[in-house]
Design an enzyme around this catalytic site. Structure first.
Site, PDB file in Angstrom:
ATOM      1  N   SER A  16      40.954  34.210  49.891  1.00  0.00           N
ATOM      2  CA  SER A  16      40.401  34.964  51.015  1.00  0.00           C
ATOM      3  C   SER A  16      39.130  34.286  51.495  1.00  0.00           C
ATOM      4  O   SER A  16      38.437  33.607  50.723  1.00  0.00           O
ATOM      5  CB  SER A  16      40.078  36.400  50.590  1.00  0.00           C
ATOM      6  OG  SER A  16      39.314  37.070  51.578  1.00  0.00           O
ATOM      7  N   TYR A  59      36.139  41.857  44.687  1.00  0.00           N
ATOM      8  CA  TYR A  59      37.132  41.122  45.465  1.00  0.00           C
ATOM      9  C   TYR A  59      36.691  39.674  45.685  1.00  0.00           C
ATOM     10  O   TYR A  59      37.486  38.740  45.523  1.00  0.00           O
ATOM     11  CB  TYR A  59      37.336  41.834  46.799  1.00  0.00           C
ATOM     12  CG  TYR A  59      38.477  41.315  47.636  1.00  0.00           C
ATOM     13  CD1 TYR A  59      39.797  41.667  47.351  1.00  0.00           C
ATOM     14  CD2 TYR A  59      38.253  40.491  48.734  1.00  0.00           C
ATOM     15  CE1 TYR A  59      40.852  41.217  48.128  1.00  0.00           C
ATOM     16  CE2 TYR A  59      39.298  40.033  49.521  1.00  0.00           C
ATOM     17  CZ  TYR A  59      40.586  40.394  49.214  1.00  0.00           C
ATOM     18  OH  TYR A  59      41.633  39.933  49.989  1.00  0.00           O
TER      19      TYR A  59
END
Length: 253
Positions: free
Chosen positions: A151, A163
């Site tokens: 990401s 994350y």
């Protein structure tokens, strides 16, 4: 790699990006093994793909559990034959600030469970599935491909300690595995999406989503098909390994 008649495992494939990847590579003739923990979503996804003439089968898995991963890959090989590729796509978010304070008083902190859940699925799951896929490719003498989904948040993003850490780890695993597995003819790459129009971004408040979109040079969210094309590129370019493709509309966090 020729996608036609290859066996490709995609995790987190019951919906969203994973399902789009399955359809994209399935149209190129790949036989797709859809892995997810949501059995109902898997059933629906496979039915949709089969209706479009795509060869796909579903397998339930908890990517954070070693035994579940081994059993799922056993089932894939027994049902579909030797593995040619893996897309490590399964992921969750549990966003929150590390510490939130008001008037000098700490009112909230990211919980250990929120940290651990994301690390377990988004990083440990990638490790377990990647290790299993590589083991089976080497044993079968297959020169396969592993694609990890990282990401843009791997560079750090406020409210996403868990994350961001996981996705940075995924990018590092990609480079590490590419070096280790090249001797066996196994290539490893990654795609780092920016903000993509999925169920995950649909939960963002409209005003926040407008601000995000305004900061993207292309002035739009990515589409799942944009990410699927990037994944397919890594599979079909036989000189690509050890790199992360950023598909983010020009956005830099």
């Amino acid at each position: 790699m020729e996608l036609n008649n290859s066996v490709i495992v995609i995790t987190g494939a019951g919906r969203g990006l994973g399902l789009e990847m399955a359809e994209h590579m399935g149209r190129e003739g790949a036989r797709i093994a859809l892995l997810d923990c949501d059995v109902a979503a898997l059933d629906s996804a496979v039915a949709m793909l089969n209706e479009k003439g795509i060869s796909a089968k579903n397998f339930a898995v908890d990517v954070s559990d070693e035994l579940s991963v081994t059993q799922a890959f056993n089932a894939v090989e027994t049902t579909m034959g030797p593995l040619d590729g893996l897309v490590n796509n399964a992921g969750i978010v549990r966003d929150g600030l590390l510490v939130k304070a008001k008037d000098g008083e700490v009112v909230d902190r990211m919980s250990l469970s929120s940290w651990q859940q994301v690390i377990d699925i988004n990083l440990t799951g990638v490790f377990l599935c990647g290790r299993e896929a590589a083991t089976r490719m080497i044993t079968a003498g297959r020169q396969g491909v592993i694609v990890n989904i990282s990401s843009i948040s791997r560079a750090g993003n406020q409210g996403q300690s868990n994350y961001s850490a996981a996705k940075a780890g995924v990018a590092a695993l990609t480079v590490t595995w590419a070096g280790e597995l090249a001797r066996y003819g196994i290539r490893v790459g990654a795609v780092a999406p920016g903000f993509v129009e999925t169920e995950m971004t649909a939960s963002i408040r409209e005003d926040m989503l407008n601000r995000i979109t305004a900061g993207i040079p292309l002035r739009r969210l990515g589409q799942p098909s944009d990410i699927a094309q990037s994944v397919s590129y890594i599979f079909t370019n036989d000189y690509f390994t050890g790199r992360v493709v950023e598909c983010d509309g020009g956005l830099r966090l």
